[in-house]
Design an enzyme around this catalytic site. Sequence first.
Site, PDB file in Angstrom:
ATOM      1  N   LYS A  71     -81.979 -29.636  39.334  1.00  0.00           N
ATOM      2  CA  LYS A  71     -81.988 -30.388  38.090  1.00  0.00           C
ATOM      3  C   LYS A  71     -82.582 -31.773  38.322  1.00  0.00           C
ATOM      4  O   LYS A  71     -82.449 -32.334  39.416  1.00  0.00           O
ATOM      5  CB  LYS A  71     -80.549 -30.484  37.570  1.00  0.00           C
ATOM      6  CG  LYS A  71     -80.368 -31.092  36.198  1.00  0.00           C
ATOM      7  CD  LYS A  71     -78.895 -30.985  35.791  1.00  0.00           C
ATOM      8  CE  LYS A  71     -78.616 -31.642  34.462  1.00  0.00           C
ATOM      9  NZ  LYS A  71     -77.193 -31.474  34.062  1.00  0.00           N
ATOM     10  N   SER A 147     -76.353 -30.402  29.486  1.00  0.00           N
ATOM     11  CA  SER A 147     -77.553 -31.086  29.940  1.00  0.00           C
ATOM     12  C   SER A 147     -78.385 -30.278  30.926  1.00  0.00           C
ATOM     13  O   SER A 147     -79.516 -30.665  31.250  1.00  0.00           O
ATOM     14  CB  SER A 147     -77.161 -32.422  30.594  1.00  0.00           C
ATOM     15  OG  SER A 147     -76.351 -32.209  31.730  1.00  0.00           O
ATOM     16  N   SER A 171     -71.908 -29.143  30.623  1.00  0.00           N
ATOM     17  CA  SER A 171     -73.346 -29.042  30.867  1.00  0.00           C
ATOM     18  C   SER A 171     -73.775 -27.878  31.741  1.00  0.00           C
ATOM     19  O   SER A 171     -74.970 -27.615  31.871  1.00  0.00           O
ATOM     20  CB  SER A 171     -73.868 -30.347  31.469  1.00  0.00           C
ATOM     21  OG  SER A 171     -73.825 -31.382  30.515  1.00  0.00           O
TER      22      SER A 171
END
Length: 483
Positions: A71, A147, A171
């Site tokens: 990420k 997210s 997330s």
Amino acid sequence: MKISEYVGYDAVGLAGLVAKGEVTSAELHMAARAAARAVEPRINAIAETWTPDDEPRPGAAPLAGVPFLIKDLGVAMAGRRMEMGSRLAAGHVSVADSFLMARFRRAGLVTFGRTTTPEMAYNTTTETELYGTTRNPWELDRSAGGSSGGAGAAVAAGVVPIAHATDAAGSIRIPASYNGLFGLKPTRGRVSVGPFVDEIFNGLAVQGSVSRTVRDSAVLLDQMRGPEPGVPYVAPEPPRPYAHEVTRPPGSLRIGVLAHGWGGHRTTTPVSEALSRTVRLLESLGHRVEEVAVALGADWEEFLLANARQWTANLTASIDELAEALGRPVDSSTLEPSTLVSYHYGQRVTGAELATALAIRNRVARSMAAHFDTYDILLTPTVPDLPVPLGTHTRGVEAMDGLGWLRRLFDLSPFTAAFNVTGTPAMSVPLTADAETGLPIGMQFAAGYGLEGRLFRLAGQLEEASPWSGRTPPVWAGSVTDG
């Protein structure tokens, strides 16, 4: 290796091929890049790709040779950019590996890119000014979640079998639900976020992954877990590897069901029907399931306010540090409207207000822990609705303050944040889909502190009883004709 062959394996399966010499890590990397090229123009899930610097020796690690994506936030890779989905951090390069990145390397993963995230991971959809909109492979005009939305979309579309993700209020679990994946948020203290920070958002945020199979998440968490020097929290050592738990029977569990979210948030009909199907499946497997009223330990408005203060105070400090280090202003030229209003809200949070927020965190954790004395597992929908249309989150943001923005996020996902506050593990399992649209619907299962093993045992049983691996989205790398 052809893309059509590559997408048929999970991470453990690919590592097995490498270990037996049936395929090389380089061939897997080529297949993963080809898969990315096939789907990326439609989903926009990857911020950057690169050619890996090294190739692990076959058999030297449990996931040796497996293509992997990290990420764009939460893990530092030496010499690679980590821009946090923000113009404020554009071009920022990590000077060294974080502890977690070192563990990814030791696991044998071949990291070749980073996935998109909303700005500062401060959203539950992945729509940014820096990288544009990440789209759901199941329906392109819907959100992939956040997210870890880029991770969710990339795994769902077949680019990689598993990807790094983080979770501070859902997330991992929200993108898992939106994209039809498995995602487990570990216990606070299970995985180190050091050494550059000791904790994120006062312990709300944890590191994990999203995957297509349960065993992939279990094997990777075995490689991620464990304390590092200076950690503020240390979760209890599990009695056996999580990879072993997946195939162990969970026994007959007592499961409490929360059908509607705290604060009066109602679950929509498709999700309610999916919850009912899940309850019937659990009962058929011998579990004792009953609806329960789960006391949060604070009223919803108090819970919202405490989270807003805790979140924005930490966000503001991070933004100020970045702005100073990079010599950039904090204004609309560097931050999106929702982040900017949250930044200004955080500037006004006092030390006493933050301390009160942490006291409320403690109260919620104690109240929720009492339910795990009665129930082995708590079951909720992961989110109360199907994946929302793109643009849902950002309407009218300019008229909000930081509390209003967090209210927007928690209204859309009222089930997940409580388990970040408590620090207890929770997972989203893609057990079913909406009959009308075919969109995936995740179910959230939570357990007491340190009990990821219990969740993995149940997840393994559910995966066997109601397999989801054959369900693929319309945007799927395996549908591409190999050249």
